[in-house]
Design a protein around this motif. Structure first.
Motif, PDB file in Angstrom:
ATOM      1  N   PRO A  35      37.123  31.743  50.839  1.00  0.00           N
ATOM      2  CA  PRO A  35      37.109  31.120  49.554  1.00  0.00           C
ATOM      3  C   PRO A  35      38.260  30.271  49.664  1.00  0.00           C
ATOM      4  O   PRO A  35      38.490  29.073  49.011  1.00  0.00           O
ATOM      5  CB  PRO A  35      37.113  32.040  48.615  1.00  0.00           C
ATOM      6  CG  PRO A  35      36.331  33.189  49.261  1.00  0.00           C
ATOM      7  CD  PRO A  35      36.595  33.321  50.602  1.00  0.00           C
ATOM      8  N   LEU A  36      39.473  30.897  50.291  1.00  0.00           N
ATOM      9  CA  LEU A  36      40.752  30.007  50.109  1.00  0.00           C
ATOM     10  C   LEU A  36      40.802  28.597  50.992  1.00  0.00           C
ATOM     11  O   LEU A  36      41.145  27.447  50.513  1.00  0.00           O
ATOM     12  CB  LEU A  36      41.997  30.864  50.838  1.00  0.00           C
ATOM     13  CG  LEU A  36      43.329  30.358  50.648  1.00  0.00           C
ATOM     14  CD1 LEU A  36      43.915  30.189  49.172  1.00  0.00           C
ATOM     15  CD2 LEU A  36      44.289  31.376  51.398  1.00  0.00           C
ATOM     16  N   TRP A  37      40.195  29.031  51.943  1.00  0.00           N
ATOM     17  CA  TRP A  37      39.907  27.766  52.876  1.00  0.00           C
ATOM     18  C   TRP A  37      39.053  26.738  52.164  1.00  0.00           C
ATOM     19  O   TRP A  37      39.464  25.365  52.178  1.00  0.00           O
ATOM     20  CB  TRP A  37      39.064  28.169  54.325  1.00  0.00           C
ATOM     21  CG  TRP A  37      40.015  28.371  55.622  1.00  0.00           C
ATOM     22  CD1 TRP A  37      40.564  29.536  55.836  1.00  0.00           C
ATOM     23  CD2 TRP A  37      40.369  27.548  56.444  1.00  0.00           C
ATOM     24  NE1 TRP A  37      41.246  29.541  56.798  1.00  0.00           N
ATOM     25  CE2 TRP A  37      41.084  28.344  57.525  1.00  0.00           C
ATOM     26  CE3 TRP A  37      40.230  26.153  56.795  1.00  0.00           C
ATOM     27  CZ2 TRP A  37      41.676  27.451  58.488  1.00  0.00           C
ATOM     28  CZ3 TRP A  37      40.726  25.619  57.932  1.00  0.00           C
ATOM     29  CH2 TRP A  37      41.330  26.407  58.853  1.00  0.00           C
ATOM     30  N   ALA A  79      42.876  28.721  40.551  1.00  0.00           N
ATOM     31  CA  ALA A  79      43.422  29.445  41.653  1.00  0.00           C
ATOM     32  C   ALA A  79      43.284  30.820  41.265  1.00  0.00           C
ATOM     33  O   ALA A  79      43.079  31.929  42.010  1.00  0.00           O
ATOM     34  CB  ALA A  79      45.018  29.346  41.228  1.00  0.00           C
ATOM     35  N   LEU A  80      43.174  31.373  39.917  1.00  0.00           N
ATOM     36  CA  LEU A  80      43.029  32.871  39.666  1.00  0.00           C
ATOM     37  C   LEU A  80      41.748  33.152  40.139  1.00  0.00           C
ATOM     38  O   LEU A  80      41.338  34.429  40.485  1.00  0.00           O
ATOM     39  CB  LEU A  80      43.151  32.972  38.271  1.00  0.00           C
ATOM     40  CG  LEU A  80      44.731  32.894  37.625  1.00  0.00           C
ATOM     41  CD1 LEU A  80      44.711  33.007  36.139  1.00  0.00           C
ATOM     42  CD2 LEU A  80      45.351  34.463  38.109  1.00  0.00           C
ATOM     43  N   GLU A  81      40.728  32.306  39.833  1.00  0.00           N
ATOM     44  CA  GLU A  81      39.148  32.557  40.141  1.00  0.00           C
ATOM     45  C   GLU A  81      39.275  32.747  41.638  1.00  0.00           C
ATOM     46  O   GLU A  81      38.470  33.839  42.083  1.00  0.00           O
ATOM     47  CB  GLU A  81      38.217  31.495  39.804  1.00  0.00           C
ATOM     48  CG  GLU A  81      36.923  31.764  39.900  1.00  0.00           C
ATOM     49  CD  GLU A  81      35.989  30.766  39.183  1.00  0.00           C
ATOM     50  OE1 GLU A  81      34.845  30.240  39.864  1.00  0.00           O
ATOM     51  OE2 GLU A  81      36.465  29.837  38.248  1.00  0.00           O
ATOM     52  N   ILE A  82      39.699  32.101  42.457  1.00  0.00           N
ATOM     53  CA  ILE A  82      39.984  31.877  43.934  1.00  0.00           C
ATOM     54  C   ILE A  82      40.482  33.431  44.354  1.00  0.00           C
ATOM     55  O   ILE A  82      39.944  34.099  45.137  1.00  0.00           O
ATOM     56  CB  ILE A  82      40.394  30.703  44.588  1.00  0.00           C
ATOM     57  CG1 ILE A  82      39.764  29.657  44.346  1.00  0.00           C
ATOM     58  CG2 ILE A  82      40.497  30.982  46.075  1.00  0.00           C
ATOM     59  CD1 ILE A  82      40.523  28.310  44.596  1.00  0.00           C
ATOM     60  N   ARG A 121      38.283  36.264  44.009  1.00  0.00           N
ATOM     61  CA  ARG A 121      37.195  36.640  44.951  1.00  0.00           C
ATOM     62  C   ARG A 121      37.859  37.063  46.219  1.00  0.00           C
ATOM     63  O   ARG A 121      37.028  37.569  46.825  1.00  0.00           O
ATOM     64  CB  ARG A 121      36.549  35.124  45.044  1.00  0.00           C
ATOM     65  CG  ARG A 121      35.729  34.654  43.997  1.00  0.00           C
ATOM     66  CD  ARG A 121      34.595  33.835  44.366  1.00  0.00           C
ATOM     67  NE  ARG A 121      35.309  32.367  45.055  1.00  0.00           N
ATOM     68  CZ  ARG A 121      35.251  31.376  44.187  1.00  0.00           C
ATOM     69  NH1 ARG A 121      35.132  31.440  43.131  1.00  0.00           N
ATOM     70  NH2 ARG A 121      35.989  30.262  44.838  1.00  0.00           N
ATOM     71  N   SER A 122      39.136  36.662  46.515  1.00  0.00           N
ATOM     72  CA  SER A 122      39.585  37.106  47.739  1.00  0.00           C
ATOM     73  C   SER A 122      40.691  38.254  47.727  1.00  0.00           C
ATOM     74  O   SER A 122      41.503  38.419  48.423  1.00  0.00           O
ATOM     75  CB  SER A 122      40.269  35.804  48.521  1.00  0.00           C
ATOM     76  OG  SER A 122      41.255  35.069  47.824  1.00  0.00           O
ATOM     77  N   ALA A 123      40.549  39.059  46.550  1.00  0.00           N
ATOM     78  CA  ALA A 123      41.690  40.041  46.118  1.00  0.00           C
ATOM     79  C   ALA A 123      41.702  41.360  47.169  1.00  0.00           C
ATOM     80  O   ALA A 123      42.620  41.760  47.277  1.00  0.00           O
ATOM     81  CB  ALA A 123      41.285  40.407  44.734  1.00  0.00           C
ATOM     82  N   ILE A 161      42.884  40.588  37.764  1.00  0.00           N
ATOM     83  CA  ILE A 161      42.846  39.092  37.984  1.00  0.00           C
ATOM     84  C   ILE A 161      41.964  38.741  36.650  1.00  0.00           C
ATOM     85  O   ILE A 161      42.338  37.488  36.039  1.00  0.00           O
ATOM     86  CB  ILE A 161      42.836  38.468  39.088  1.00  0.00           C
ATOM     87  CG1 ILE A 161      43.780  38.840  40.279  1.00  0.00           C
ATOM     88  CG2 ILE A 161      42.613  37.189  39.369  1.00  0.00           C
ATOM     89  CD1 ILE A 161      43.536  38.748  41.627  1.00  0.00           C
ATOM     90  N   GLN A 162      40.782  39.171  36.458  1.00  0.00           N
ATOM     91  CA  GLN A 162      39.896  38.795  35.643  1.00  0.00           C
ATOM     92  C   GLN A 162      40.610  38.900  34.183  1.00  0.00           C
ATOM     93  O   GLN A 162      40.422  38.140  33.321  1.00  0.00           O
ATOM     94  CB  GLN A 162      38.712  39.850  35.496  1.00  0.00           C
ATOM     95  CG  GLN A 162      37.541  39.236  35.008  1.00  0.00           C
ATOM     96  CD  GLN A 162      36.336  39.903  35.400  1.00  0.00           C
ATOM     97  OE1 GLN A 162      35.968  41.103  35.124  1.00  0.00           O
ATOM     98  NE2 GLN A 162      35.348  38.999  35.822  1.00  0.00           N
TER      99      GLN A 162
END
Length: 414
Positions: A138-140, A298-301, A304-306, A315-316
């Motif tokens: 997801p970062l990509w 950014a927090l949402e991404i 997802r990749s935590a 993070i949520q």
């Protein structure tokens, strides 16, 4: 009349893609500009397909692929090359064409070919790579979307490449530090198994021929040897079954959460895992914010990749706080994951408007901390393993020779 595939943006910023006919590329660009489009990419409709077919013929005839899978190194090189070529003013499709002829991964070559085809059909780079979530995280996907929307794709890719290089370097250092203890542990276990399964049975027959009462330590050692030698396949089968069950259960979120909670409670290991999660969060957030991604997105991404249920939940919680207009530091302070130092640095970063730099410093600090931690642990592990193996081997040798010593003592006394 030839056809051209184009990608453009309207004055409102909305993307438009399609195929258009025209006598030449310049004429087609002029037609699109009259419609109020800003053309970002245009190529002959069938050129890409021909190039891909030719590439497949060329590549299939040579052993240029060194491996099939896509590793971290492949992605680092891909991001770095794409950033450099785009920065030099080369069109995106031409960049992919050049890179595809140099990749070592067979799978990545196929992915690049598919991405080119999708882009020729009007898709963006973001949409094209999103079809391969097992390769592009997801970062990509989100960073490339940010780069395309802002027109700074080369700069964003450069930051992404730098992040991937640092992540790969950090992973190599950790693996390198753990390599020697791992080898030492493997050799030690192999030596013990060889002693128990090969040496002990021989001595067991000799001692049995003496017809004397064996000490308790010797009986236990011989019993363990019998279990491993006579029921080895049952033992090995049980291990295989446990591994199979674990892999099946690991697909269940509840089971993974339970394992993660247990991992946090293990001394030393729990702290190491916690700091690793903090480092990943800080690194991901710093590169996203620095690339122009809004904090909420950014927090949402990052969520997802935590790579951790506990971190994702935290993070949520932070995301809800930010949505309500509060800072990131306040919910971080209430969580069990983040250290006081991290909370204070984030609070300062938010106050002075340097959040990405502060997060970058946090990531750097914990990278160095984890590297030092693993190196020290490895240096302590070596003498501990030597002492432990000395006790184990020494105990087994004593258990084997104790009956002989007892018989010798009895004969001397007699």
């Amino acid at each position: 009349m030839p056809k051209y595939s184009y990608i453009g943006r309207k004055t409102s910023g909305e993307k438009e893609t399609g195929v258009i006919e025209g006598p030449g590329q310049d004429d087609v660009v002029a037609q699109l500009q009259k419609k109020g489009l800003i053309v970002t990419s245009i190529i002959p409709f069938d050129v890409g397909k021909k190039d891909i077919a030719q590439d497949k013929v060329v590549r299939s005839g040579k052993s240029q692929f060194t491996h099939n899978s896509v590793g971290a190194g492949d992605l680092v090189i891909f991001a770095r090359q794409l950033s450099m070529l785009l920065g030099a003013g080369i069109s995106l499709l031409r960049c992919l064409d050049v890179i595809s002829k140099q990749v070592d991964s067979k799978k990545l070559f196929g992915i690049i070919a598919q991405v080119r085809q999708d882009m020729e059909g009007g898709r963006t780079l973001r949409d094209s790579i999103a079809k391969f979530p097992d390769v592009f995280s997801p970062l990509w996907v989100n960073l490339i979307e940010t780069g395309e929307a802002s027109g700074n794709l080369p700069m964003v890719l450069d930051k992404l490449a730098h992040y991937l290089e640092e992540a790969a370097s950090f992973k190599r250092k950790i693996i390198s530090a753990l390599m020697y203890p791992g080898i030492l542990c493997f050799i030690s276990v192999s030596a013990v198994l060889f002693f128990v399964m090969k040496i002990v049975p021989t001595f067991s027959k000799i001692l049995g021929s003496f017809g004397v009462e064996l000490p308790l330590a010797t009986k236990i050692l011989i019993m363990l040897s019998d279990i491993l030698t006579k029921k080895f396949f049952w033992f090995a089968g049980t291990i295989v079954l446990l591994v199979f069950v674990y892999r099946k259960m690991s697909k269940q979120p509840k089971f993974n959460r339970m394992i993660e909670d247990a991992r946090f409670k293990i001394p030393i290991v729990g702290e190491f895992f916690r700091y690793m999660l903090i480092e990943r969060f800080a690194t991901t957030m710093s590169i996203l914010i620095e690339s122009g991604v809004p904090i909420l997105y950014a927090l949402e991404i990052s969520e997802r990749s935590a790579g951790s249920f506990k971190m994702a939940d935290t993070i949520q919680f932070i995301k809800r706080s930010v949505k309500e207009g509060r800072s990131m530091a306040a919910p971080m302070e209430k969580s069990e994951l983040f250290t006081p130092m991290v909370v204070q640095m984030v609070a300062i970063g938010e106050e002075i408007g340097e959040l990405s730099n502060m997060l970058k410093r946090i990531a750097k600090f914990y990278q160095e901390y984890l590297e030092t931690f693993v190196t020290r642990l490895a240096s302590i592990f070596e003498p501990l393993m030597i002492v432990f193996m000395g006790i184990i081997i020494g105990g087994m040798v004593i258990a084997i020779f104790l009956p002989i010593f007892n018989m010798a003592t009895m004969k001397t006394a007699g």
